[in-house]
Design a protein around this motif. Structure first.
Motif, PDB file in Angstrom:
ATOM      1  N   GLN A   1      11.545 -23.123 103.452  1.00  0.00           N
ATOM      2  CA  GLN A   1      10.082 -23.093 103.527  1.00  0.00           C
ATOM      3  C   GLN A   1       9.612 -23.323 104.965  1.00  0.00           C
ATOM      4  O   GLN A   1       9.079 -24.358 105.317  1.00  0.00           O
ATOM      5  N   LEU A   2       9.795 -22.307 105.817  1.00  0.00           N
ATOM      6  CA  LEU A   2       9.426 -22.426 107.228  1.00  0.00           C
ATOM      7  C   LEU A   2       7.979 -22.067 107.493  1.00  0.00           C
ATOM      8  O   LEU A   2       7.374 -22.567 108.425  1.00  0.00           O
ATOM      9  N   ALA A   3       7.449 -21.140 106.699  1.00  0.00           N
ATOM     10  CA  ALA A   3       6.168 -20.524 107.050  1.00  0.00           C
ATOM     11  C   ALA A   3       5.017 -21.071 106.230  1.00  0.00           C
ATOM     12  O   ALA A   3       5.165 -21.447 105.070  1.00  0.00           O
ATOM     13  N   GLY A   4       3.844 -21.127 106.851  1.00  0.00           N
ATOM     14  CA  GLY A   4       2.641 -21.545 106.167  1.00  0.00           C
ATOM     15  C   GLY A   4       1.446 -20.885 106.794  1.00  0.00           C
ATOM     16  O   GLY A   4       1.569 -19.962 107.601  1.00  0.00           O
ATOM     17  N   SER A   5       0.271 -21.369 106.427  1.00  0.00           N
ATOM     18  CA  SER A   5      -0.972 -20.750 106.848  1.00  0.00           C
ATOM     19  C   SER A   5      -1.951 -21.837 107.280  1.00  0.00           C
ATOM     20  O   SER A   5      -2.117 -22.830 106.583  1.00  0.00           O
ATOM     21  N   LEU A   6      -2.553 -21.659 108.442  1.00  0.00           N
ATOM     22  CA  LEU A   6      -3.464 -22.672 108.980  1.00  0.00           C
ATOM     23  C   LEU A   6      -4.849 -22.064 109.151  1.00  0.00           C
ATOM     24  O   LEU A   6      -5.062 -21.214 110.021  1.00  0.00           O
ATOM     25  N   ASP A   7      -5.786 -22.485 108.303  1.00  0.00           N
ATOM     26  CA  ASP A   7      -7.145 -21.974 108.439  1.00  0.00           C
ATOM     27  C   ASP A   7      -7.893 -22.793 109.485  1.00  0.00           C
ATOM     28  O   ASP A   7      -7.857 -24.017 109.461  1.00  0.00           O
ATOM     29  N   VAL A   8      -8.560 -22.105 110.408  1.00  0.00           N
ATOM     30  CA  VAL A   8      -9.221 -22.822 111.507  1.00  0.00           C
ATOM     31  C   VAL A   8     -10.736 -22.666 111.459  1.00  0.00           C
ATOM     32  O   VAL A   8     -11.440 -23.155 112.342  1.00  0.00           O
ATOM     33  N   THR A   9     -11.233 -22.021 110.401  1.00  0.00           N
ATOM     34  CA  THR A   9     -12.659 -21.657 110.345  1.00  0.00           C
ATOM     35  C   THR A   9     -13.591 -22.824 110.665  1.00  0.00           C
ATOM     36  O   THR A   9     -14.493 -22.703 111.494  1.00  0.00           O
ATOM     37  N   MET A  10     -13.345 -23.969 110.024  1.00  0.00           N
ATOM     38  CA  MET A  10     -14.282 -25.074 110.172  1.00  0.00           C
ATOM     39  C   MET A  10     -14.114 -25.825 111.499  1.00  0.00           C
ATOM     40  O   MET A  10     -14.872 -26.735 111.812  1.00  0.00           O
ATOM     41  N   TYR A  11     -13.133 -25.428 112.278  1.00  0.00           N
ATOM     42  CA  TYR A  11     -12.876 -26.089 113.566  1.00  0.00           C
ATOM     43  C   TYR A  11     -13.352 -25.252 114.748  1.00  0.00           C
ATOM     44  O   TYR A  11     -13.141 -25.619 115.890  1.00  0.00           O
ATOM     45  N   ARG A  12     -13.991 -24.106 114.449  1.00  0.00           N
ATOM     46  CA  ARG A  12     -14.386 -23.206 115.541  1.00  0.00           C
ATOM     47  C   ARG A  12     -15.558 -23.781 116.333  1.00  0.00           C
ATOM     48  O   ARG A  12     -16.461 -24.384 115.760  1.00  0.00           O
ATOM     49  N   ASP A  13     -15.560 -23.572 117.647  1.00  0.00           N
ATOM     50  CA  ASP A  13     -16.690 -24.035 118.450  1.00  0.00           C
ATOM     51  C   ASP A  13     -17.833 -23.039 118.395  1.00  0.00           C
ATOM     52  O   ASP A  13     -18.940 -23.318 118.864  1.00  0.00           O
ATOM     53  N   ASP A  14     -17.568 -21.839 117.819  1.00  0.00           N
ATOM     54  CA  ASP A  14     -18.609 -20.822 117.731  1.00  0.00           C
ATOM     55  C   ASP A  14     -19.024 -20.592 116.279  1.00  0.00           C
ATOM     56  O   ASP A  14     -19.584 -19.560 115.934  1.00  0.00           O
ATOM     57  N   LEU A  15     -18.767 -21.592 115.429  1.00  0.00           N
ATOM     58  CA  LEU A  15     -19.031 -21.452 113.997  1.00  0.00           C
ATOM     59  C   LEU A  15     -20.470 -21.036 113.717  1.00  0.00           C
ATOM     60  O   LEU A  15     -20.737 -20.149 112.920  1.00  0.00           O
ATOM     61  N   SER A  16     -21.423 -21.699 114.418  1.00  0.00           N
ATOM     62  CA  SER A  16     -22.829 -21.430 114.121  1.00  0.00           C
ATOM     63  C   SER A  16     -23.306 -20.133 114.762  1.00  0.00           C
ATOM     64  O   SER A  16     -24.379 -19.633 114.432  1.00  0.00           O
ATOM     65  N   ARG A  17     -22.516 -19.584 115.699  1.00  0.00           N
ATOM     66  CA  ARG A  17     -22.955 -18.388 116.409  1.00  0.00           C
ATOM     67  C   ARG A  17     -22.456 -17.110 115.766  1.00  0.00           C
ATOM     68  O   ARG A  17     -22.911 -16.023 116.086  1.00  0.00           O
TER      69      ARG A  17
END
Ligand code: 5GP
Ligand code: MG
Length: 178
Positions: free
Chosen positions: A63-79
């Motif tokens: 089990q080497l691979a996974g998935s990392l969601d970064v949506t809520m950590y974006r500095d341009d989220l509101s833009r």
């Protein structure tokens, strides 16, 4: 708009095989490797790289691979337009591990900057590396990829189209616009 193919099916497959070998070489094997893709296409690429590593080093942890969601950590989220977060699926703890982030295209570097924040909430990796299929330039942050499938200097007005069979039913990279 005309699209020009820059990587075909075999080019992509050779690039991923080379990147897998480079990861193994720089990590001196598969020990303590965690390969995390950025959704959506980065996740597919991370899975493929993990499978190739598995073939090269059959004793690698399964089990080497996974998935990392970064949506809520974006500095341009509101833009940016409304984004729907994808699930984060990190199969093991990252403390003390070498995390290889994988994405399809590297552009401004903002996605990877956000990934650092996302990783920070998961633990303390020993090291973080970056693998991308395409580096198209135009960075806003001092971020570079350690493993690159292809450098594709592009105009900001151009767009790279990445098609992967698992998602798109076709396998090629093209560039269009500009
Ligand atoms: P950055 O955050 O570095 O500006 O952009 C990288 C993220 O946006 C990646 O997840 C990538 O999928 C997407 N991206 C940025 N530019 C392009 C592009 O030209 N083509 C594709 N397919 N994705 C892009
Ligand atoms: Mg993406």
């Amino acid at each position: 708009m005309m699209a020009r193919t820059v990587l075909n099916h075999s080019d992509i497959s050779r690039a991923l095989t080379r990147i897998s070998h480079e990861i193994l070489e720089s990590n001196r094997g598969s020990a303590d490797l965690v390969i995390l893709g950025i959704p959506t296409r980065g996740t597919v690429l991370a899975r493929r790289i993990a499978e190739i590593i598995q073939r090269i080093e059959p004793d690698a942890p399964v089990q080497l691979a996974g998935s990392l969601d970064v949506t809520m950590y974006r500095d341009d989220l509101s833009r940016t337009r409304t984004r729907t977060p994808s699930p984060t699926d990190v199969p093991v703890g990252i403390d003390g591990k070498t995390v290889v982030l994988v994405d399809d295209v590297l552009f401004s570097g903002r996605t990877i900057r956000a990934a650092f924040d996302a990783l920070n909430d998961l633990g303390r990796a020993r090291a973080v590396r970056l693998a991308v299929l395409v580096d198209r330039g135009h960075r806003d942050f001092p971020i570079r990829a350690d493993f690159v499938g292809k450098n594709l200097p592009s105009a900001t007005s151009e767009r790279i189209n990445v098609h992967l069979s698992e998602i798109d039913g076709a396998e090629f990279v093209s560039i269009e616009g500009g």
